[in-house]
Design an enzyme around this catalytic site. Structure first.
Site, PDB file in Angstrom:
ATOM      1  N   ASP A 190       0.872  -1.161   0.000  1.00 15.65           N
ATOM      2  CA  ASP A 190       0.000   0.000   0.000  1.00 15.65           C
ATOM      3  C   ASP A 190       0.922   1.228   0.000  1.00 15.65           C
ATOM      4  O   ASP A 190       2.112   1.124   0.309  1.00 15.65           O
ATOM      5  CB  ASP A 190      -0.941  -0.004   1.205  1.00 15.65           C
ATOM      6  CG  ASP A 190      -2.142   0.924   0.980  1.00 15.65           C
ATOM      7  OD1 ASP A 190      -2.095   1.746   0.043  1.00 15.65           O
ATOM      8  OD2 ASP A 190      -3.123   0.838   1.738  1.00 15.65           O
TER       9      ASP A 190
HETATM   10  C1  BGC Z   1      -5.062   3.288   0.156  1.00 17.85           C
HETATM   11  C2  BGC Z   1      -5.118   2.347  -1.020  1.00 17.85           C
HETATM   12  C3  BGC Z   1      -4.951   3.124  -2.299  1.00 17.85           C
HETATM   13  C4  BGC Z   1      -3.627   3.862  -2.250  1.00 17.85           C
HETATM   14  C5  BGC Z   1      -3.330   4.671  -3.492  1.00 17.85           C
HETATM   15  C6  BGC Z   1      -3.864   4.207   0.115  1.00 17.85           C
HETATM   16  O1  BGC Z   1      -4.026   5.251   1.014  1.00 17.85           O
HETATM   17  O2  BGC Z   1      -5.063   2.555   1.364  1.00 17.85           O
HETATM   18  O3  BGC Z   1      -6.331   1.625  -1.012  1.00 17.85           O
HETATM   19  O4  BGC Z   1      -5.036   2.293  -3.418  1.00 17.85           O
HETATM   20  O5  BGC Z   1      -3.657   4.763  -1.156  1.00 17.85           O
HETATM   21  O6  BGC Z   1      -4.144   5.793  -3.546  1.00 17.85           O
END
Ligand code: BGC
Length: 819
Positions: free
Chosen positions: A224
């Site tokens: 993530d």
């Molecule tokens: C989230 C993800 C997301 C990523 C990119 C993170 O804060 O947990 O689900 O895909 O950001 O935006």
């Protein structure tokens, strides 16, 4: 030899290592020497935003949020959603969508509850498999997320979810396992949290033993965003891609670790091989035009989004009032904070810029004629002051002082801005400034509230005078993933007929943060509502044939980065509903929340319809359902309890929720959702799987009442007949009730479901194929799924509290299924 293997063998080790971290926020590295292209990934899940910022000019279509799709219980529809999202992703030149989100509804207070499908792993798994297959059949990779144990937003980047192996294998891992084994998913995103003390992005047991070993996963694992914490451990554990780029723990650090022999060349090569395989699997785009993003807009897609919104709408109560008879309606009162504002999506990384959105008020006016519909907001349910919709001019300056001519100008349709990347290509993340300006007038003279919050430093000016200082004493608060301050507000009288200029000046902090790093600005304006507005709502309700209260929350409450405070409707909405119901006996409540909500006024109103955040066609879909053009075809994918007191997770045990000393203990084990409430039925307002239809159905069990099962399985059949005079949809649910044994098990567990759509008088046979695997629990001692001999009941239910019959299934010998 396959092509990816051939390229891999030709790659130098530093070229291989370069593939293991992003190049920037959304793309991977190319290796031009070997014609390996860079690919782009995009959020997900209810649209494809592309690399552009929120508040940017490129628009995307907004699909229903996760829980709305969960409420559809419709696998075919989820395949179509996946396929349509693939086209959206391609318009953004994205090869991989960061979706679906399949964490489970554990507490109901998770800020991302709205983004997840269900409290049940089988509903989640079946829908995820369809969604992923729809995407990947079109050549766009899915990224199922967040693996695993990411069921709340509280201290999400450090929290350890402490989960025993049984709940992990029987609940939380199930959707991921199905995605790997049944959909052949191409990418998995590790979660922010730790699992039993170790970050999931460097969890060897999770990524290597289970995922690649037991499940034979051949796709990539990406972190993530900023959820990677090491070089050596993460590579050894099997994390292929650190995101975003440039890698903080890879890049030079990985090159050094490789050189020093701390990281094995074999592991790097294996990860690079998986990256190449992904690139080979997906559609890739011309490298020179990768940043040129477009949008899709067709009448077919608009129609699909309108239908799919109704597909997940759940009719919770209907005392003979719905559907409304259009020909008999002379006056409708549309009341409430969600009537004129289109609440189409939740907040956080799932947010997108939509080209248009239809509010319930617009939808009703279009269907009934503007003169038929009176509107009063009644009260506010905002967490933050309402952002301004309009034409907003955005001027970017080089340097931090708003000096000289703008180096780039654009417009935005809303006064909310999130920049993940430098907003203008050649500017850095810390050396730009931006002025955002709009002119507006208000309809009514009165007291107004202005609000400002910012991840970075900002001031807000009204007609040239500073009205909110967002610089002095700035500190991190709860907004923008915890990187923005708490909103600052001021109340100011404004006059109708006058034009006001509002502008904000924003510059980022002078240094970049550790962890998630974004730039963001939001300002808003709203009237200060009080008793006069409540009284006005009562007045228009009293004079209408029907009063419809549009209540609920918004993406400011249901958002990534922040959990919910409780299950109550925010602001004065409960009072508003009660007062409207007293003024008009024909009161209908349309709810929009990302999860369960308390309803102290339930007995006072005639009907309740739950719509979640159903995407940009919201208003049309509401009108369709209320006027009977569409069936409210959804069923609850999550139990709605009467309150928080009886929840297994929220029962005043902070170690279970929100967590203590960096650990959240999932020691309620398997007892989440209906698995818990089956033992506390009195605590339930509406059970899991519940939802009414506009027509009525007869169900007949068409199987023998007892059968013996062996590994070849058995089929259980139910005939469903539409006995009413309208077309409609019903969801047949099959739960397995195990015999009492030495192992503690939930009273029952959903194993199969099917949605049927029938015209009046039409019949359909639903055949559920079951196998002894459906009777199993996970046995850590055997390291296998296991079922012991006995008589198992296969209960056919309308919802978790309404069985209509069962078939006894006799298992004569113990069975084992390997993991
Ligand atoms: C989230 C993800 C997301 C990523 C990119 C993170 O804060 O947990 O689900 O895909 O950001 O935006």
């Amino acid at each position: 030899m396959d092509k990816a293997q051939d390229i891999l063998d030709k790659m130098a080790s530093d070229e291989q290592a370069s593939l293991l971290a992003g190049a920037d926020f959304w793309t991977t590295h190319a290796v031009p020497r070997l014609n390996v292209p860079k690919i782009k990934v995009s959020d997900g899940p209810n649209g494809a935003r592309g690399a552009g910022a929120l508040g940017g000019e490129v628009t995307s279509n907004c699909f229903p949020c996760g829980i709305a799709l969960g409420a559809s219980w419709n696998q075919k529809a989820l395949y179509q959603v996946g396929a349509a999202l693939a086209e959206e992703a391609k318009a953004k030149k994205a090869s991989v969508l960061l979706a679906p989100t399949v964490n489970l509804h554990r507490s109901g207070l998770n800020g991302r509850n709205f983004e997840c499908f269900s409290e049940d792993p089988i509903v989640t798994a079946h829908l995820a498999v369809s969604y992923i297959t729809g995407l990947q059949d079109q050549g766009v990779g899915a990224t199922i997320k967040h693996f695993v144990g990411n069921e709340s937003e509280f201290e999400r980047q450090t929290m350890s979810s402490d989960i025993d192996e049984r709940p992990l294998r029987e609940l939380y891992m199930v959707p991921f396992e199905a995605a790997v084994k049944e959909a052949g998913v191409w990418a998995i995103m590790s979660s922010y949290n730790r699992l039993n003390g170790t970050y999931t992005s460097e969890h060897e047991w999770l990524l290597s033993t289970v995922l690649r070993g037991e499940w034979r996963y051949d796709g990539i694992v990406m972190s993530d965003w900023y959820g990677s914490h090491s070089t050596v451990q993460s590579v050894a554990a099997g994390l292929d891609l650190e995101m975003p780029g440039p890698g903080r723990f890879r890049g030079d650090r990985l090159a050094r670790a490789l050189h020093d022999g701390e990281v094995s060349a074999k592991s790097v090569k294996a990860s690079a091989g998986r990256m190449l395989k992904l690139i080979e699997r997906v559609e890739t785009f011309d490298q020179d035009t990768l940043s040129e993003e477009g949008s899709v807009d067709t009448p077919e897609l608009r129609a699909f989004l309108r239908d799919i919104a109704a597909e997940g709408a759940v009719l919770l109560k209907n005392d003979d009032i719905l559907p409304l008879q259009k020909s008999e309606l002379k006056s409708v009162a549309a009341i409430g904070p969600n009537a004129a504002v289109a609440r189409i999506m939740g907040g956080g990384s799932a947010q997108i810029n939509t080209a248009y959105k239809i509010s319930p008020l617009e939808g009703l006016q279009k269907a009934l004629g503007a003169n038929c519909v009176q509107f009063a907001p009644g009260c506010s349910n905002n967490r933050l002051v309402q952002a301004i919709d309009g034409t907003i001019k955005v001027d970017f300056f080089a340097g931090r002082e708003f000096a000289g001519e703008p180096v780039h100008s654009s417009t935005s349709a809303i006064s909310e801005f999130l920049w993940f990347d430098p907003p203008v290509a050649h500017l850095g993340m810390t050396d730009f400034s931006v002025r955002v300006k709009t002119t507006l007038s208000v309809e009514k003279s009165g007291l107004y509230r202005l609000g400002l919050c910012n991840a970075g430093l900002a001031n807000l000016y009204l007609d040239g005078a500073l009205v909110i200082d967002g610089v002095e004493g700035w500190q991190k608060g709860e907004n923008f993933f915890g990187l923005g301050n708490s909103e600052r507000t001021v109340e100011i009288p404004l006059e109708s007929g006058k034009s006001y200029e509002i502008f904000a000046e924003y510059r980022p902090h002078s240094a970049e943060w550790e962890g998630i790093d974004i730039r963001a600005l939001r300002f808003g304006l709203e009237p200060v509502l009080g008793e006069a507005e409540l009284a006005e709502a009562e007045r228009i309700a009293a004079s209408a044939d029907v009063a419809i209260v549009f209540a609920g929350r918004s993406g400011e409450w249901d958002t990534e980065g922040l959990d919910l405070p409780n299950f109550d409707l925010p602001g004065s909405q409960n009072a508003l509903i009660s007062r409207v119901a007293k003024a008009n006996a024909n009161t209908i409540v349309v709810l929009q929340t990302g999860g369960p909500v308390t309803m102290p006024w339930l007995s006072e109103v005639k009907a309740v319809l739950q719509l979640w955040y159903p995407g940009q066609e919201l208003g049309h879909a509401v009108a369709d359902i209320l006027l009977g053009e569409a069936e409210p075809a959804g069923r609850l994918p999550q139990t709605f309890p009467k309150g928080m007191e009886d929840s297994s997770v929220l029962m005043q045990m902070p170690e279970r929720y929100p967590g203590v000393d960096g650990h959240v203990r999932y020691d309620e084990g398997l007892s989440i959702g209906y698995r818990h409430y089956d033992r506390h039925k009195g605590a339930v307002l509406f059970p899991f799987g519940y939802g009414l239809s506009y027509t009525s159905f007869d169900w007949t069990l068409a199987s023998e009442r007892a059968l013996t099962i062996d590994k070849s399985g058995a089929v259980i059949s139910v005939e469903v007949e539409n006995k009413g005079s309208r077309s409609g949809a019903d969801v047949v649910q099959l739960y397995m009730v195990p015999p009492k044994g030495s192992v503690e098990r939930p009273e029952k567990e959903l194993r199969c479901f099917e949605k049927v759509k029938l015209d009046p008088g039409q019949k359909s046979m639903v055949d559920f194929s079951i196998s002894p695997r459906d009777l199993c629990f996970y046995s850590p001692e055997d390291h296998a799924f296991r079922a012991d001999p006995g008589t198992y009941q296969m209960q056919i239910c309308k919802n978790a509290h309404e069985p209509i019959g069962f078939v006894s299934v006799i298992l004569e010998e113990t069975v084992f299924y390997s993991v």
